[in-house]
Write a protein that holds these residues in place. Structure first.
Motif, short mmCIF file in Angstrom:
data_model
loop_
_atom_site.label_atom_id
_atom_site.label_comp_id
_atom_site.label_asym_id
_atom_site.label_seq_id
_atom_site.Cartn_x
_atom_site.Cartn_y
_atom_site.Cartn_z
N ALA A 168 0.83 -1.20 0.00
CA ALA A 168 0.00 0.00 0.00
C ALA A 168 0.87 1.25 0.00
CB ALA A 168 -0.92 0.00 1.22
N LEU A 169 1.95 1.24 0.78
CA LEU A 169 2.87 2.38 0.80
C LEU A 169 3.48 2.59 -0.58
CD1 LEU A 169 4.49 4.57 2.25
CD2 LEU A 169 6.10 2.81 3.00
N ALA A 170 3.90 1.49 -1.22
CA ALA A 170 4.47 1.60 -2.57
C ALA A 170 3.44 2.14 -3.56
CB ALA A 170 4.98 0.24 -3.03
N ALA A 171 2.19 1.73 -3.40
CA ALA A 171 1.14 2.17 -4.32
C ALA A 171 0.88 3.66 -4.20
CB ALA A 171 -0.14 1.39 -4.06
N VAL A 172 0.81 4.15 -2.98
CA VAL A 172 0.53 5.58 -2.82
C VAL A 172 1.75 6.42 -3.18
CG1 VAL A 172 1.14 5.81 -0.36
CG2 VAL A 172 -0.68 7.22 -1.31
N ARG A 173 2.94 5.87 -3.03
CA ARG A 173 4.14 6.58 -3.54
C ARG A 173 4.08 6.70 -5.06
NH1 ARG A 173 8.08 7.72 -0.08
NH2 ARG A 173 8.49 6.42 1.76
N ALA A 174 3.63 5.64 -5.71
CA ALA A 174 3.60 5.62 -7.19
C ALA A 174 2.48 6.47 -7.74
CB ALA A 174 3.47 4.18 -7.68
N ASP A 175 1.40 6.65 -6.95
CA ASP A 175 0.24 7.39 -7.43
C ASP A 175 -0.25 8.34 -6.34
OD1 ASP A 175 -2.06 8.38 -8.52
OD2 ASP A 175 -3.07 6.44 -8.77
N PRO A 176 0.25 9.57 -6.33
CA PRO A 176 -0.15 10.53 -5.29
C PRO A 176 -1.65 10.81 -5.23
CG PRO A 176 1.78 11.31 -6.50
CD PRO A 176 1.26 10.11 -7.24
N ASP A 177 -2.37 10.48 -6.30
CA ASP A 177 -3.81 10.68 -6.28
C ASP A 177 -4.50 9.75 -5.27
OD1 ASP A 177 -3.69 12.66 -8.19
OD2 ASP A 177 -4.19 11.33 -9.86
N LEU A 178 -3.76 8.76 -4.77
CA LEU A 178 -4.32 7.82 -3.80
C LEU A 178 -4.21 8.34 -2.36
CD1 LEU A 178 -2.99 4.39 -5.15
CD2 LEU A 178 -5.32 5.31 -5.32
N VAL A 179 -3.62 9.51 -2.17
CA VAL A 179 -3.42 10.00 -0.81
C VAL A 179 -4.74 10.14 -0.06
CG1 VAL A 179 -2.74 12.03 0.55
CG2 VAL A 179 -1.19 11.11 -1.17
N SER A 180 -5.73 10.76 -0.67
CA SER A 180 -7.00 10.98 0.02
C SER A 180 -7.71 9.67 0.34
CB SER A 180 -7.92 11.86 -0.84
OG SER A 180 -7.40 13.18 -0.92
#
Length: 349
Positions: free
Chosen positions: A203-215
């Motif tokens: 999950a950490l890797a995913a949100v690093r790769a796609d900042p749109d996932l922050v929210s």
């Protein structure tokens, strides 16, 4: 009565005429913490007074207000990360001071009184009716009341509240509500955010790769690890809920943590999914008592996560966790957030 399902939790939270927040008025049991300002604030009130106060206070939490505070939140997050090392206590070094700084700005607390504000916050938020803690609690409330009388007319939301016709006690009660619901819960959200991402490297890797996932990541943190695991209401009359009868004056405990993992509502409820949508968690409540500061809490968490992702590279690990059980759940008192050796050049070591 203990409520676990999402549907029944939602029913309790939204049916305020049967399930009241006014513990002092409706509880059939003694209320040892009846002096706590929160029990005299709008979070413990029913309409019509609740609606009157909420209309007065809501102007302090508009999107425009939150937008105006955002640059200060971003600057504070960067300053805190500047001093953060893998040996630091993340709670006292980041998760605690960020919401304190935000609330101080919101209330118009001067820099010279920040230390007092922190002390009042710690004393008021840790009081649950214990006799030995009462003297310090009463002193903190009195000092906070005296200070709020001195806030200049041009600073923070307090001046606006005075102009709205609120009494000194009502303003103190609101400030107490902000301290507990605005500071403690946001601090816990920031702690839970790093716990979830350290426990879920993908999950950490995913949100690093796609900042749109922050929210959506923040929403999933709220669902999986709600800042407050439960809340209670008090029955105004005899009735039934989910086929179970109850008497007037009975405490109904709503497990937010259980409702947020109800398999009837959430697919794979025990999986931390940063792409989960929709995500109808109940961590900010529902109905007339939906958290007034939800937008501000979300903004602080989004700012914090973006800053931490930018400044603390690689995988994260959690070490040296210190916890304490409290009447509302388990508090994380300390932890170390460890990240990869590569550091942003702006971080001072």
């Amino acid at each position: 009565m203990f409520v676990r399902s999402h549907a029944l939790a939602d029913e309790v939270l939204t049916t305020h005429d049967v399930f009241s927040s006014d513990e002092i008025r409706y509880s059939a049991s003694e209320v040892p913490h009846r002096d706590n300002p929160v029990l005299h604030s709008m979070s413990a009130m029913d309409p019509p007074r609740h609606h009157e106060l909420r209309r007065m206070v809501s102007r302090a939490f508009t999107p425009r207000t939150v937008d105006a505070l955002t640059p200060a939140i971003e600057a504070c997050a960067d300053r805190l990360i500047d001093r953060l090392t893998p040996a630091s206590d993340f709670v006292t070094g980041f998760a605690y001071p960020l919401p304190i700084s935000t609330l101080a700005a919101l209330l118009g607390v001067s820099d010279a009184r920040q230390a007092d504000f922190v002390r009042w916050t710690e004393t008021i938020t840790s009081f649950f009716g214990q006799p030995e803690a009462r003297p310090a609690f009463l002193t903190a409330v009195a000092e906070l009341r005296e200070y709020l009388h001195t806030v200049p007319a041009s600073e923070g939301i307090v001046a606006g509240l005075r102009e709205s016709g609120l009494t000194a006690d009502e303003i103190v009660s609101l400030a107490g509500l902000l301290l507990i619901n605005g500071h403690e819960t946001t601090k816990t959200l920031l702690v839970n955010m790093v716990l979830c991402l350290a426990e879920n490297p993908a999950a950490l890797a995913a949100v690093r790769a796609d900042p749109d996932l922050v929210s959506s990541t923040i929403e999933e943190v709220l669902r999986v690890r709600p800042s407050v695991g439960g809340t209670d209401r008090f029955t105004t009359r005899a009735d039934a809920l989910g086929g179970e009868s109850f008497a007037a004056g009975q405490r109904v405990i709503v497990s937010i943590a259980a409702a947020n993992r109800d398999p009837a509502v959430f697919v794979d409820p025990n999986t931390f999914d940063v792409r989960r949508s929709p995500n109808p968690h109940l961590s900010f409540g529902h109905g007339i008592h939906f958290c007034l500061g939800a937008h501000l809490a979300r903004r602080q968490a989004v700012v914090a996560l973006r800053a931490l992702l930018a400044r603390l590279p690689g995988a994260w690990a959690i070490e040296d966790v210190v916890t304490r059980d409290s009447p509302v759940g388990t508090d994380v008192l300390a932890l170390r957030l460890v990240w990869s050796a590569a550091r942003d050049s702006r971080v001072h070591t």
